[in-house]
Scaffold this motif. Sequence first.
Motif, PDB file in Angstrom:
ATOM      1  N   LEU A   1      42.800  39.655  33.440  1.00 48.56           N
ATOM      2  CA  LEU A   1      43.672  40.853  32.738  1.00 48.56           C
ATOM      3  C   LEU A   1      44.800  40.601  33.334  1.00 48.56           C
ATOM      4  CD1 LEU A   1      41.285  42.838  34.198  1.00 48.56           C
ATOM      5  CD2 LEU A   1      41.521  42.642  31.904  1.00 48.56           C
ATOM      6  N   ASP A   2      45.877  41.319  32.532  1.00 48.20           N
ATOM      7  CA  ASP A   2      47.160  41.146  33.069  1.00 48.20           C
ATOM      8  C   ASP A   2      47.656  42.078  33.189  1.00 48.20           C
ATOM      9  OD1 ASP A   2      49.753  40.536  33.466  1.00 48.20           O
ATOM     10  OD2 ASP A   2      50.335  40.103  31.623  1.00 48.20           O
TER      11      ASP A   2
ATOM     12  N   ALA B   1      37.169  53.908  35.877  1.00 49.54           N
ATOM     13  CA  ALA B   1      38.889  53.423  36.114  1.00 49.54           C
ATOM     14  C   ALA B   1      38.994  52.221  36.919  1.00 49.54           C
ATOM     15  CB  ALA B   1      39.135  54.676  36.480  1.00 49.54           C
ATOM     16  N   ILE B   2      39.433  50.899  35.571  1.00 53.14           N
ATOM     17  CA  ILE B   2      39.252  49.634  36.557  1.00 53.14           C
ATOM     18  C   ILE B   2      40.665  49.826  36.834  1.00 53.14           C
ATOM     19  CG2 ILE B   2      39.053  47.558  36.114  1.00 53.14           C
ATOM     20  CD1 ILE B   2      36.517  48.347  34.375  1.00 53.14           C
ATOM     21  N   LYS B   3      41.493  49.479  38.011  1.00 53.55           N
ATOM     22  CA  LYS B   3      42.954  48.925  38.591  1.00 53.55           C
ATOM     23  C   LYS B   3      42.667  47.779  38.580  1.00 53.55           C
ATOM     24  CE  LYS B   3      46.258  49.294  42.476  1.00 53.55           C
ATOM     25  NZ  LYS B   3      46.625  50.062  43.397  1.00 53.55           N
ATOM     26  N   VAL B   4      43.898  47.234  37.788  1.00 51.63           N
ATOM     27  CA  VAL B   4      44.270  45.758  37.931  1.00 51.63           C
ATOM     28  C   VAL B   4      45.311  45.523  38.707  1.00 51.63           C
ATOM     29  CG1 VAL B   4      44.799  43.579  36.975  1.00 51.63           C
ATOM     30  CG2 VAL B   4      43.895  45.273  35.668  1.00 51.63           C
ATOM     31  N   VAL B   5      44.834  44.767  40.271  1.00 52.78           N
ATOM     32  CA  VAL B   5      45.324  44.656  41.222  1.00 52.78           C
ATOM     33  C   VAL B   5      46.029  43.558  41.209  1.00 52.78           C
ATOM     34  CG1 VAL B   5      45.331  43.943  43.599  1.00 52.78           C
ATOM     35  CG2 VAL B   5      43.447  45.233  42.956  1.00 52.78           C
TER      36      VAL B   5
ATOM     37  N   VAL C   1      40.225  45.205  40.611  1.00 54.04           N
ATOM     38  CA  VAL C   1      39.994  43.378  40.079  1.00 54.04           C
ATOM     39  C   VAL C   1      41.225  42.840  40.008  1.00 54.04           C
ATOM     40  CG1 VAL C   1      40.032  43.666  37.918  1.00 54.04           C
ATOM     41  CG2 VAL C   1      38.927  41.858  38.660  1.00 54.04           C
ATOM     42  N   GLN C   2      41.573  42.019  40.496  1.00 52.79           N
ATOM     43  CA  GLN C   2      42.481  41.192  40.833  1.00 52.79           C
ATOM     44  C   GLN C   2      43.664  40.500  39.385  1.00 52.79           C
ATOM     45  OE1 GLN C   2      43.117  37.971  43.745  1.00 52.79           O
ATOM     46  NE2 GLN C   2      43.595  39.686  45.109  1.00 52.79           N
ATOM     47  N   GLU C   3      43.971  40.850  38.535  1.00 54.99           N
ATOM     48  CA  GLU C   3      44.685  39.975  37.397  1.00 54.99           C
ATOM     49  C   GLU C   3      44.220  38.695  37.482  1.00 54.99           C
ATOM     50  OE1 GLU C   3      48.758  40.572  36.092  1.00 54.99           O
ATOM     51  OE2 GLU C   3      49.629  40.422  38.502  1.00 54.99           O
ATOM     52  N   ASN C   4      44.111  38.187  36.461  1.00 57.21           N
ATOM     53  CA  ASN C   4      43.950  36.727  36.480  1.00 57.21           C
ATOM     54  C   ASN C   4      42.724  36.588  37.078  1.00 57.21           C
ATOM     55  OD1 ASN C   4      46.620  36.558  34.945  1.00 57.21           O
ATOM     56  ND2 ASN C   4      47.778  36.091  36.866  1.00 57.21           N
TER      57      ASN C   4
ATOM     58  N   ASN D   1      55.412  36.504  38.392  1.00 55.95           N
ATOM     59  CA  ASN D   1      55.953  36.897  37.348  1.00 55.95           C
ATOM     60  C   ASN D   1      57.537  36.738  38.114  1.00 55.95           C
ATOM     61  OD1 ASN D   1      54.920  38.413  34.454  1.00 55.95           O
ATOM     62  ND2 ASN D   1      54.373  39.139  36.048  1.00 55.95           N
ATOM     63  N   ALA D   2      58.173  35.768  38.391  1.00 55.88           N
ATOM     64  CA  ALA D   2      59.120  35.185  38.837  1.00 55.88           C
ATOM     65  C   ALA D   2      60.247  36.611  38.543  1.00 55.88           C
ATOM     66  CB  ALA D   2      59.935  34.079  38.148  1.00 55.88           C
ATOM     67  N   PRO D   3      61.072  36.661  39.520  1.00 58.75           N
ATOM     68  CA  PRO D   3      62.238  37.416  38.925  1.00 58.75           C
ATOM     69  C   PRO D   3      63.355  36.885  38.217  1.00 58.75           C
ATOM     70  CG  PRO D   3      62.561  36.461  41.313  1.00 58.75           C
ATOM     71  CD  PRO D   3      61.461  36.132  41.040  1.00 58.75           C
TER      72      PRO D   3
END
Length: 752
Positions: free
Chosen positions: A406-407, A435-439, A352-355, A444-446
């Motif tokens: 999610l973050d 198991a759920i992976k957050v894509v 699932v994608q973050e945010n 976030n800026a460098p």
Amino acid sequence: MKEDNCLHAALICLGMLYYSHAITTEKLNHARPSLHGHHEKGKEGQVLHRSKRGWVWNQFFVIEEYTGPDPVLVGRLHSDIDSGDGNIKYILSGEGAGIIFVIDDKSGNIHATKTLDREERAQYTLTAQAVDRNTNRPLEPPSEFIVKVQDINDNPPEFLHENYHANVPERSNVGIIRTALPNMDREAKEEYHVVIQAKDMGGHMGGLSGTTKVTITLTDVNDNPPKFPQSVYQMSVSEAAVPGEEVGRVKAKDPDIGENGLVAYSIIDGDGMDMFEITTDYETQEGVVKLKKLLDFETKKSYSLKVEAANVHIDPKFISNGPFKDTVTVKISVEDADEPPVFLKPNYIFEVQENAASGTVVGKVHAKDPDAANSAIRYSIDRHTDLERYFIINAEDGNIKTIKALDREEIAWHNISVFAVEVHKQHQEAKVPVAIKVVDVNDNAPKFAAAYEAFVCENARSNQQFITISADDKDDSANGPRFIFSLPPEIIHNPNFTLRDNRDNTASVLVRREGFSRQKQDLYLLPIVISDGGLPPMSSTNTLTIRVCGCDSNGSLLSCNAEAYILNAGLSTGALVAILTCIVILLVIVVLFVTLKRQKKEPLIVFEEEDVRENIITYDDEGGGEEDTEAFDIATLQNPDGINGFIPRKDIKPEYQYMPRPGLRPAPNSVDVDDFINTRIQEADNDPTAPPYDSIQIYGYEGRGSVAGSLSSLESATTDSDLDYDYLQNWGPRFKKLADLYGSKDTFDDDS
């Protein structure tokens, strides 16, 4: 065979007779020497004539174990010079002389007075001598002879051991002790007892014999194959059984013992060879059937096995008795069990994608009831694995959704557990890991990889590099590097510094002009823009702090402090040393002053003679009586807790509360002792909850000869009181004394 034994016995007897006659003849010839006179040539040619002499005896053998009434005659000694007139006396000495053997001093006959045993002593050595009876003058030199004890058959043969034990393999053919039967079977009879007799003298009459017992044990050989007592074994096992669990046991009987009776079991055929296995229990000689794989009643309900039992050690001599093995059929039925739900997968992995927005579907899990009933399934999340409650699951279809955003930079993976339970059987549940992976999303800026602070020398040259910077991005590598470094457009032509992107995620800061002055400006802030390679790209502006420092000719830093630079320019080293010296001197003077001040200070402790606190310490005077109100403040006797009301008892809970009468409470600041005491006495007389002791007894006695009466409330009680104190009888032994003092008149009459 019998004729050979007789011939051997006859030859032995003839040999013994010949030997006895030869010995007797030898002794007689040796004992009867003919001592004839012989000539010896003397002095001067004379010839001396020696008279002949000799000993004569009949025999020198005595039979052992003689038991006759008279002593046995051993033999007779006789000298040639004995004319029979009795003038010669025979003397016997040596072994047993006078004890076992005695001699007649006139005739020379020797007798044995005791029974002899050849096995104890076979011969005796004696010495005989002939002397003149009157003068005891030796007439003959001493002569030595031997008396031998003649053996008789008085000892039967004896075996070395009382009992003998022998082991003979069963079915043996020949041996020292031969078997009477050709095929003796240990399984029929294992032990035999035999009595053996031994005779001497070749077994002829007059010989003695001895016996012994021999126990013969037949040792085992592998002559019996194993046999199953039945042809079919029935077993059952639950489908819920786990691999390795015992299903049942079979046993083939082998009458042999030891290693000859060892049996090994194996499965040689059947449709359950892949599902079951068999091992051998060598302690019980049983075959243990165990489960090899998980069973499913709904798939297959029964299995069949063909089990073989074979001897481990086979004797080649009896291979013709084989085969030394046996087979049996084992039928195993699978029993249905109430199984929990089963998930279609052992584990699930979703992304699932973050945010992502709340309510986004993450994935779906599915479980079913393996039983024939196929009950409905309900799903739930184990909240111990999702404490922050990021997810929720649909109890009906198993869809997992997000509850909040999610973050990935906070938690990249979420590991939760999902339960599946049967609707009508809540105790049957299954659990599966999810198991759920957050894509990652480029959110976030460098930024600078560290808090950089650069230093540049005042004598720096143009285009001189003085720091290399790098960046860091919390996003995944796909949304992070490569980083691009640049200056903001508004300062792209900065006169002091310039930036060079090294194209390896680092950048170098260089000096654009020559020469800097700390006095004019010692600090520069250089903004730097860093962009990442994500889609869409993100950037941030970071500020680099640059300090101007003094350096030597080699470029080494000396000082970066502008104030120190100015101070160093205005004051010399001697001035600084003088200032420090003055400060040290002032500190020494202050320390000496404080030390002297402490030595002159008077002690703070007051002597006891000067400590006048008579209201607290001195109690050795009686004071001025009741009129003296200055020596003691009566207000200290007043209980501050009792000023505002009634003081309840603290030892027990009374049956009812007594409220004090209004108007009896003394004034808080009253110093009238008489009013104070009378008030307290009246309260004590009328208070049923008062303690059973005089609360003011500490000043109830004022000494001998005092004009004041007793102030005790116990003596102030009168029979005119209207209060009833009979309830004190129910308060137990602790209040008995008080109950007797305040009890009713009837109670006093009864006691009297």
